[in-house]
Write a protein that holds these residues in place. Sequence first.
Motif, PDB file in Angstrom:
ATOM      1  N   VAL A 139      85.243  65.584  21.626  1.00 55.31           N
ATOM      2  CA  VAL A 139      84.198  66.179  22.462  1.00 55.31           C
ATOM      3  C   VAL A 139      84.219  65.507  23.836  1.00 55.31           C
ATOM      4  O   VAL A 139      84.332  64.292  23.946  1.00 55.31           O
ATOM      5  N   VAL A 140      84.139  66.315  24.885  1.00 55.52           N
ATOM      6  CA  VAL A 140      84.118  65.824  26.262  1.00 55.52           C
ATOM      7  C   VAL A 140      82.718  66.060  26.816  1.00 55.52           C
ATOM      8  O   VAL A 140      82.159  67.139  26.688  1.00 55.52           O
ATOM      9  N   ARG A 141      82.160  65.014  27.420  1.00 51.73           N
ATOM     10  CA  ARG A 141      80.805  65.113  27.988  1.00 51.73           C
ATOM     11  C   ARG A 141      80.884  64.914  29.489  1.00 51.73           C
ATOM     12  O   ARG A 141      81.697  64.143  29.983  1.00 51.73           O
ATOM     13  N   VAL A 142      79.993  65.609  30.197  1.00 48.53           N
ATOM     14  CA  VAL A 142      79.939  65.473  31.654  1.00 48.53           C
ATOM     15  C   VAL A 142      78.494  65.216  32.072  1.00 48.53           C
ATOM     16  O   VAL A 142      77.566  65.781  31.491  1.00 48.53           O
ATOM     17  N   LYS A 143      78.339  64.314  33.036  1.00 45.56           N
ATOM     18  CA  LYS A 143      77.038  64.079  33.666  1.00 45.56           C
ATOM     19  C   LYS A 143      77.268  63.997  35.161  1.00 45.56           C
ATOM     20  O   LYS A 143      78.271  63.458  35.613  1.00 45.56           O
ATOM     21  N   ILE A 144      76.331  64.553  35.908  1.00 39.77           N
ATOM     22  CA  ILE A 144      76.375  64.468  37.369  1.00 39.77           C
ATOM     23  C   ILE A 144      75.126  63.719  37.816  1.00 39.77           C
ATOM     24  O   ILE A 144      74.008  64.078  37.431  1.00 39.77           O
ATOM     25  N   TYR A 145      75.329  62.678  38.620  1.00 44.13           N
ATOM     26  CA  TYR A 145      74.236  61.856  39.148  1.00 44.13           C
ATOM     27  C   TYR A 145      74.142  62.051  40.660  1.00 44.13           C
ATOM     28  O   TYR A 145      75.166  62.199  41.332  1.00 44.13           O
ATOM     29  N   ASP A 146      72.914  62.007  41.172  1.00 42.00           N
ATOM     30  CA  ASP A 146      72.745  62.012  42.627  1.00 42.00           C
ATOM     31  C   ASP A 146      72.762  60.565  43.118  1.00 42.00           C
ATOM     32  O   ASP A 146      72.971  59.633  42.332  1.00 42.00           O
ATOM     33  N   SER A 147      72.540  60.352  44.421  1.00 40.11           N
ATOM     34  CA  SER A 147      72.625  59.009  44.989  1.00 40.11           C
ATOM     35  C   SER A 147      71.513  58.079  44.509  1.00 40.11           C
ATOM     36  O   SER A 147      71.619  56.863  44.645  1.00 40.11           O
ATOM     37  N   SER A 148      70.446  58.627  43.919  1.00 38.63           N
ATOM     38  CA  SER A 148      69.359  57.813  43.374  1.00 38.63           C
ATOM     39  C   SER A 148      69.535  57.574  41.874  1.00 38.63           C
ATOM     40  O   SER A 148      68.609  57.133  41.193  1.00 38.63           O
ATOM     41  N   ASN A 149      70.707  57.899  41.340  1.00 37.20           N
ATOM     42  CA  ASN A 149      71.037  57.772  39.916  1.00 37.20           C
ATOM     43  C   ASN A 149      70.204  58.671  39.013  1.00 37.20           C
ATOM     44  O   ASN A 149      70.021  58.378  37.836  1.00 37.20           O
ATOM     45  N   ASN A 150      69.689  59.770  39.547  1.00 38.35           N
ATOM     46  CA  ASN A 150      69.023  60.776  38.730  1.00 38.35           C
ATOM     47  C   ASN A 150      70.085  61.693  38.127  1.00 38.35           C
ATOM     48  O   ASN A 150      71.032  62.091  38.808  1.00 38.35           O
ATOM     49  N   VAL A 151      69.921  62.037  36.857  1.00 34.37           N
ATOM     50  CA  VAL A 151      70.858  62.946  36.203  1.00 34.37           C
ATOM     51  C   VAL A 151      70.549  64.363  36.659  1.00 34.37           C
ATOM     52  O   VAL A 151      69.462  64.883  36.427  1.00 34.37           O
ATOM     53  N   VAL A 152      71.507  64.989  37.327  1.00 39.58           N
ATOM     54  CA  VAL A 152      71.359  66.353  37.824  1.00 39.58           C
ATOM     55  C   VAL A 152      71.856  67.353  36.775  1.00 39.58           C
ATOM     56  O   VAL A 152      71.320  68.442  36.638  1.00 39.58           O
ATOM     57  N   LEU A 153      72.894  66.950  36.021  1.00 42.71           N
ATOM     58  CA  LEU A 153      73.477  67.824  35.000  1.00 42.71           C
ATOM     59  C   LEU A 153      73.977  66.962  33.858  1.00 42.71           C
ATOM     60  O   LEU A 153      74.573  65.903  34.087  1.00 42.71           O
ATOM     61  N   SER A 154      73.739  67.398  32.631  1.00 36.94           N
ATOM     62  CA  SER A 154      74.271  66.746  31.441  1.00 36.94           C
ATOM     63  C   SER A 154      74.723  67.847  30.500  1.00 36.94           C
ATOM     64  O   SER A 154      73.935  68.723  30.147  1.00 36.94           O
TER      65      SER A 154
END
Length: 195
Positions: A139-154
Amino acid sequence: MKALLKFTLVMALMFNSFVGSANEPKLYLSTDKDSKSLVFQMEAQSEKSSIKLIDKDNYLIYSENIADKNDYIRKFDLGDLEDGTYLFEVEDSLRIIKYRLAIAEGNMEIVEKTAYTKPFFRKNGDMLYLNLLNLDQEVVRVKIYDSSNNVVLSEKLGNGLVIEKAFNFKNAFEDSYTVVIAHNDEAYYENVTVD
């Protein structure tokens, strides 16, 4: 029709992997059990590679970046290391290869070799494209963080043989984003800046 399309896609990927591997530098790692020395040799490469030696507590003992177009050979004297397990890691733009070494009672041997394919990222305007050959079908997981380390996408991308994903940053706020791909207990990072 779908089966034929899948078969054609898999065959094309296998052909590309075969042709691509013909151009990859070859690696050789050998041990001299009696002297606790390790010989590492890599054929000429076109891109930067790195090597690391890590102990069982995950402390970095040695690291080196290799950006030479000549053949590389180096002998490591590991005679001063305590008995235990160590990790010798080689990384280039396409893959990570890990060798697990065991030192016991003055003898050393390569116990295990594992190789991981790294994801390939391509940027085109506001789009980021991800391609990953997932040979072990984990399984491959993706997370996108903004510059404040908030998770934008999981998101879980699945466990197929080929993982493809397009990320559209066209309507994203102006910021710096970090895309993190988790695969085979490894994390891969790609930075995207939206102006």
